[in-house]
Design an enzyme around this catalytic site. Structure first.
Site, PDB file in Angstrom:
ATOM      1  CD  GLU A 249      22.910 -13.400 -43.603  1.00 49.81           C
ATOM      2  OE1 GLU A 249      22.095 -14.151 -43.052  1.00 49.81           O
ATOM      3  OE2 GLU A 249      22.749 -12.179 -43.695  1.00 49.81           O
ATOM      4  CD  GLU A 377      11.276 -13.942 -54.482  1.00 51.10           C
ATOM      5  OE1 GLU A 377      10.722 -14.937 -54.968  1.00 51.10           O
ATOM      6  OE2 GLU A 377      11.811 -13.942 -53.350  1.00 51.10           O
TER       7      GLU A 377
END
Length: 409
Positions: A249, A377
């Site tokens: 992905e 993050e």
């Protein structure tokens, strides 16, 4: 390194160009007034183009010929992708299936399952989605609460909710990550399944997005019965299986998005500024140089992924770098291209907006790309720990049974 085409690659590129010139659709994926086509029309056009590519072995160049692929190399796949970008062909719909779900099946499913699904996916006859994220488990994917309870030896009963599921409203099948054991630490109690999206008990609710579209969905699973033969990997090994999907992905997420350098130059020349145009502005030219450098960095980083793929390896943490940079670059680039138009930048719809409104579409899509497949993050943590070798985050829940965790963790 020399990144120029080898003689064999140059010959392949020429064959691809000839084929695309003969077969690529001549119509735009936008209507006569430059407005985007409706989703049903785009899907119909995308299926037709996917079918053409599959018949010529271009739908997935690296997959084996016996499965309908081209039997080629990762570099040949990259060459085809580069050349296809030069044409206004239908895109989307099949990336999740061919880029994420099917590679996971190829690694963990049996031969009968692969024979059943690979061909239809390549030809665009069946579409896949990825049922991972939940209201309380997105960045912390191992915290999924959707439960799969074994019934006898032959099936599982699934209950729970997934969210942000791209394409679930038109998908035929999906990969489902569910918790099968809450008495062990969260990473150890997960199992992966493939499911038919038409199974009784599955409800799909589209989410209206700020772009005006509804690509994302909520998916509710109520007493959904899943045969055990649809399990991928061992019971409790779902995290290991999911990592294969996630690495692919992030490789997909690092692909080129938004306008090319040539399109940016064309737009900048068309926007007046003072006695000249935006391209004459030194600040804009400095930003353009920065975008170009980032783009080249992405291209070279993708070559690392190509090297891994060409060796039969799963893309590694370098794909996190590409995805992180690509999404942020797209948001900054498109925001500046809208801003440089002044008051006219507020015009976002076709046919009056520059580039038919595609710049505004990409701008509104970019924040979602920074979340999908791992937030900024999370990706920074992966890069810090697995690329730079820095100490990992302290995991206070590492050895705690999932059922003993506070609800908010």
């Amino acid at each position: 390194m020399d990144f120029a085409d080898s003689p064999e690659e140059a010959a392949y590129r020429e064959r691809v160009r000839v084929w695309l010139d003969e077969h690529a659709p001549r119509h735009s994926v936008r209507g006569a007034n430059c407005a985007p086509l409706a989703e049903a029309e785009r899907l119909q056009a995308a299926r037709a183009w996917q079918r053409q590519k599959a018949s010529a072995g271009y739908a997935r160049v690296t997959w084996p010929v016996e499965w309908g692929g081209g039997g080629g190399t990762a570099m040949q796949q990259a060459i085809f992708n580069q050349e296809e970008l030069r044409y206004d062909v239908p895109r989307g719909f099949f990336g999740i299936g061919l880029g994420m779900c099917l590679p996971t099946l190829m690694k963990f499913a049996d031969a009968d399952t692969l024979r059943r699904f690979v061909g239809p996916a390549l030809r665009g006859e069946e579409i896949w989605c990825q049922l991972f994220s939940e209201p309380s488990a997105g960045s912390d994917l191992a915290g999924v609460r959707t439960r799969a309870v074994r019934r006898g030896e032959s099936e599982w009963c699934v209950n729970g909710q997934k969210t942000w599921t791209t394409g679930a409203h038109y998908a035929d099948f999906g990969l489902l990550l569910a918790r099968t054991d809450a008495s062990v630490p969260k990473h150890a109690g997960l199992t992966m399944f493939w499911i038919d999206m038409k199974t009784p008990g599955i409800e799909v609710r589209p989410i209206h997005q700020m772009s005006g579209g509804s690509d994302f969905n909520e998916v509710y699973l109520s007493d959904v019965l899943v045969p055990d033969k649809q399990r991928l990997g061992g019971v409790g090994n779902g995290w290991k299986v999911s990592l294969v999907t996630l690495m692919n992905e992030r490789a997909e997420g690092s692909k080129d998005r938004g306008p090319s350098t040539e399109q940016i130059l064309e737009l900048a020349r068309s926007v007046p500024l003072g006695s000249g145009c935006v391209l004459d502005d030194s600040d804009f030219r400095q930003r353009l140089a920065s975008w170009y450098v980032l783009g080249e960095g992405l291209r070279l980083t993708r070559l690392r992924t190509l090297t891994a793929l060409s060796r039969g390896q799963t893309p590694g943490p370098e794909s996190s770098i590409g995805k992180l940079v690509a999404a942020n670059r797209l948001q900054e680039l498109t925001g500046q291209l809208i801003d440089c138009q002044g008051e006219f930048g507020i015009v976002s719809g076709a046919p009056y907006a520059l580039s038919g409104g595609s710049i505004h579409e990409d701008y509104l899509r970019a924040p979602g790309l920074r979340i999908a497949g791992g937030t900024d993050e999370i990706l920074k943590n992966i890069i810090a720990e697995r690329v730079l070798g820095l100490p990992g985050d302290i995991g206070v829940d590492k050895n705690v049974a999932f059922e003993d965790l506070p609800k908010g963790i």
